[in-house]
Design a protein around this motif. Sequence first.
Motif, PDB file in Angstrom:
ATOM      1  N   UNK A  73       0.838  -1.209   0.000  1.00 25.70           N
ATOM      2  CA  UNK A  73       0.000   0.000   0.000  1.00 25.70           C
ATOM      3  C   UNK A  73       0.868   1.252   0.000  1.00 25.70           C
ATOM      4  N   UNK A 107      -2.572   9.735  -0.831  1.00 21.03           N
ATOM      5  CA  UNK A 107      -3.979   9.943  -1.216  1.00 21.03           C
ATOM      6  C   UNK A 107      -4.749  10.791  -0.215  1.00 21.03           C
ATOM      7  N   UNK A 108      -4.309  10.835   1.041  1.00 22.80           N
ATOM      8  CA  UNK A 108      -4.988  11.687   2.013  1.00 22.80           C
ATOM      9  C   UNK A 108      -4.332  13.069   2.094  1.00 22.80           C
ATOM     10  N   UNK A 146      -9.111   6.120   5.188  1.00 28.73           N
ATOM     11  CA  UNK A 146      -8.498   5.528   4.000  1.00 28.73           C
ATOM     12  C   UNK A 146      -7.907   4.162   4.319  1.00 28.73           C
ATOM     13  N   UNK A 149     -10.525   1.537   4.776  1.00 26.74           N
ATOM     14  CA  UNK A 149     -11.173   1.085   3.536  1.00 26.74           C
ATOM     15  C   UNK A 149     -10.275   0.103   2.788  1.00 26.74           C
ATOM     16  N   UNK A 150      -8.960   0.295   2.873  1.00 20.73           N
ATOM     17  CA  UNK A 150      -8.048  -0.596   2.140  1.00 20.73           C
ATOM     18  C   UNK A 150      -7.901  -1.958   2.819  1.00 20.73           C
ATOM     19  N   UNK A 173     -14.395  13.579   2.939  1.00 23.91           N
ATOM     20  CA  UNK A 173     -13.384  12.622   2.470  1.00 23.91           C
ATOM     21  C   UNK A 173     -13.463  11.342   3.298  1.00 23.91           C
ATOM     22  N   UNK A 175     -16.036  10.131   4.830  1.00 17.20           N
ATOM     23  CA  UNK A 175     -17.262   9.414   4.470  1.00 17.20           C
ATOM     24  C   UNK A 175     -17.129   8.764   3.095  1.00 17.20           C
ATOM     25  N   UNK A 176     -16.413   9.434   2.201  1.00 21.05           N
ATOM     26  CA  UNK A 176     -16.185   8.855   0.872  1.00 21.05           C
ATOM     27  C   UNK A 176     -15.424   7.543   0.996  1.00 21.05           C
ATOM     28  N   UNK A 177     -14.470   7.490   1.910  1.00 22.19           N
ATOM     29  CA  UNK A 177     -13.725   6.248   2.140  1.00 22.19           C
ATOM     30  C   UNK A 177     -14.509   5.280   3.049  1.00 22.19           C
ATOM     31  N   UNK A 178     -15.731   5.646   3.419  1.00 22.79           N
ATOM     32  CA  UNK A 178     -16.605   4.705   4.112  1.00 22.79           C
ATOM     33  C   UNK A 178     -16.639   4.822   5.622  1.00 22.79           C
TER      34      UNK A 178
END
Lengths: 450, 450
Positions: A73, A107-108, A146, A149-150, A173, A175-178
């Motif tokens: 990752x 990515x963050x 993030x 989620x991974x 952000x 919430x987008x990653x769950x």
Amino acid sequence: MQETKILLSEKEIPRQWYNIMADMPNLPNPPLHPGTKKPAGPDDLKAIFPMALIEQEMTSERWIDIPDEVLDIYALWRPSPLYRAKRLEDALKTPARIYYKYEGVSPAGSHKPNTAIPQAYYNKKAGIKRIATETGAGQWGSSMALAGSLFGLDVTVYMVRVSYNQKPYRRIAMETWGANVHASPSAVTNSGRKILEANPDNPGSLGIAISEAVEDAATHDDTNYALGSVLNHVLLHQTVIGLEAKRQLELIGEYPDIVIACSGGGSNFGGISFPFIYDKIHGRDIKAIAVEPVSCPTLTKGEYRYDFGDTAGLTPLLMMYTLGHDFIPPGIHAGGLRYHGESPLVSQLYKDGLIEARAYGQLSVFEAAITFAKTEAIIPAPESSHAIRAAIDDALLCREEGKSKCILFNLSGHGYLDLAAYSDYLAGRLVDYEYPDEMIRESLAKLPVV
Amino acid sequence: MQETKILLSEKEIPRQWYNIMADMPNLPNPPLHPGTKKPAGPDDLKAIFPMALIEQEMTSERWIDIPDEVLDIYALWRPSPLYRAKRLEDALKTPARIYYKYEGVSPAGSHKPNTAIPQAYYNKKAGIKRIATETGAGQWGSSMALAGSLFGLDVTVYMVRVSYNQKPYRRIAMETWGANVHASPSAVTNSGRKILEANPDNPGSLGIAISEAVEDAATHDDTNYALGSVLNHVLLHQTVIGLEAKRQLELIGEYPDIVIACSGGGSNFGGISFPFIYDKIHGRDIKAIAVEPVSCPTLTKGEYRYDFGDTAGLTPLLMMYTLGHDFIPPGIHAGGLRYHGESPLVSQLYKDGLIEARAYGQLSVFEAAITFAKTEAIIPAPESSHAIRAAIDDALLCREEGKSKCILFNLSGHGYLDLAAYSDYLAGRLVDYEYPDEMIRESLAKLPVV
């Protein structure tokens, strides 16, 4: 044409983190149990951390293997680039050579995923299903979201209410990653409910949010807690930054005279500087500077003593430079530097004279940020801009003294989600806050004597 | 361990842009002067563009040298990485190999600086002091602001008023880089004042903003105009994307069966696809797909004919697929794809059957974006997510058919400044808009006959 950025291949991502505890002349005194005030052992931490991280917190092994799953990752953005700041040098007319390591490529958008990823990995491996954590402005919370989620972990974030309302972008952000994000104080925990009963409009604080996340983790079997700075294992994970930077400079025959990073809880500063402080401990002449805001001057005006990590006093007592755990710094835009304490490892190094500290007001910090954006093109995070200010000042000193020093600083994140701060600065709405020494003394006077 | 991203060194930044006009089986009909309706020559463009760009607009040379000064700045983020989307492939259980070129690493967060930088350079070299341009949501305006700051040019941006008010972040980025931003319609130009007199609350449109910027440039000797898409020289500059991607794939022994990009004015699609369409023209079997929103279906439902680039009819008439210059698409979040026309080069290739087009509704696009964020970690821009949707659909088709195709798409930008759109999607506030065919026919019926 000289290269603008020094890149490494994925094969050159460090395979081990560097543990400075193996080399420090003096280790910090151990953490104390908040109830008994006796040294806290592994068992005291088992309810909220996986054993692999507890071991990393306490080990004296110099090198810790990075698991393959974490390296996979890391490869999404690592090795991060090292830049020669040639345009900034030219604008400053300095003979100094300025380099910066850029962690905003994650990515963050900051260095925080360097530790969020392994923390998620070790928790997943220990059978944990969910992580509870806190966040202020959201850099850490979004990195943990993030990472969750991974690795297929649920993530619950307690976000300081005032940030939750005023700075929605990092919440979105997450919430987008769950992730599941609660404004803190929340009605989800006992500590949150208690505070809301007393004052339904409580704006929240990092201390309250930590209490909620720790309570959540301690009261759910499948849930652990995760912290984004301060602790030894967090700084350990961040050493990938300094290890890469050292290799990158070596490739072009450079070695820094000065290493600079901003410091809130200390993970960003430790991350870039520890591999160089190894050299200093072994005799090399190098200066490492932790930069903090004058409004939260933990190293420059705090005291070295035991204090709690949170406001409510639920965490172990840590031996560290502190302004007192109920010190509430003014609402400056560098939210990641608004912490009352400092990592015990960084604190001990400061105590032992192995590192230096410097504090700046936010006006001069934003002035440096704008200079950087107009020359190096990247809009930096307000936190990282503290390091830019220090680097510029040292480069200007080089000009005065006619010295060509090599300056390395860590650009820990970009400022895309902090643009409201730039708007305030450009419109003249920012002021410099300096905390009166007397108020710091009062805050420190309230600390427990151990 | 297979590499996650394929990197090139700075030495491998392309030294020349690729001009597809040298190879197209048919060139588009020439632009026409808006008044005389006769073919527009270099002299008609001199008032607002420097001669170097006018030459690039019209040349049939296959390769155009990239100036050293431009390469120096490209090196701040180029070559951009090419990623193998292994985690996405695994999630889709597809035998397809998916690669994406990531242009979000630029300091402005998208591919737009690839052309903003050379445009600023050629204008500076021609003695121009100031650039006037327009922007919708701000991707192009912020890239031009950045380019201006690096070359010491003043930049004035006319930003569509509704975006200026509702989406302040990119405006602040422009101001941070030193640009002067006006909400459009503004009181600064005649065309702006005229519109404000009729309606002081006019929310603005890209067409109005173009009129203001063109008027500003035409009425100031030291000022030129700059456009972020549509024109031949803009697409030329963007070919660095495809040239790099081709080289990166070659290094790992790959060649795409399918190349995908979203298309608004066409520069992003042209940028990645033209170097591959060169191969197709020369006999290679490859599919190139331009992806657009169903709410602005320029290629999939528009007509191929002469139309103005702006609403007011001030620009030359361009031969292109168009929905009619007073077509106002619904306010979808992919602001960069809300353009009534399409680059003449892309239009001609579509007419000649060398490329394909596909349209998606925004709900399925955001669904794809979330899948991407949770697997590949990057939160994509809404525009770029159209390409992700198409890539996922083609990868799923590969699964059905048991075929292992190589799919390449361009991830033209990140979504950090578009998080409000994600919030709307996650909260179920988004709907799919499809423009009734009859309204498109009505809009097209109003076009001038030439």
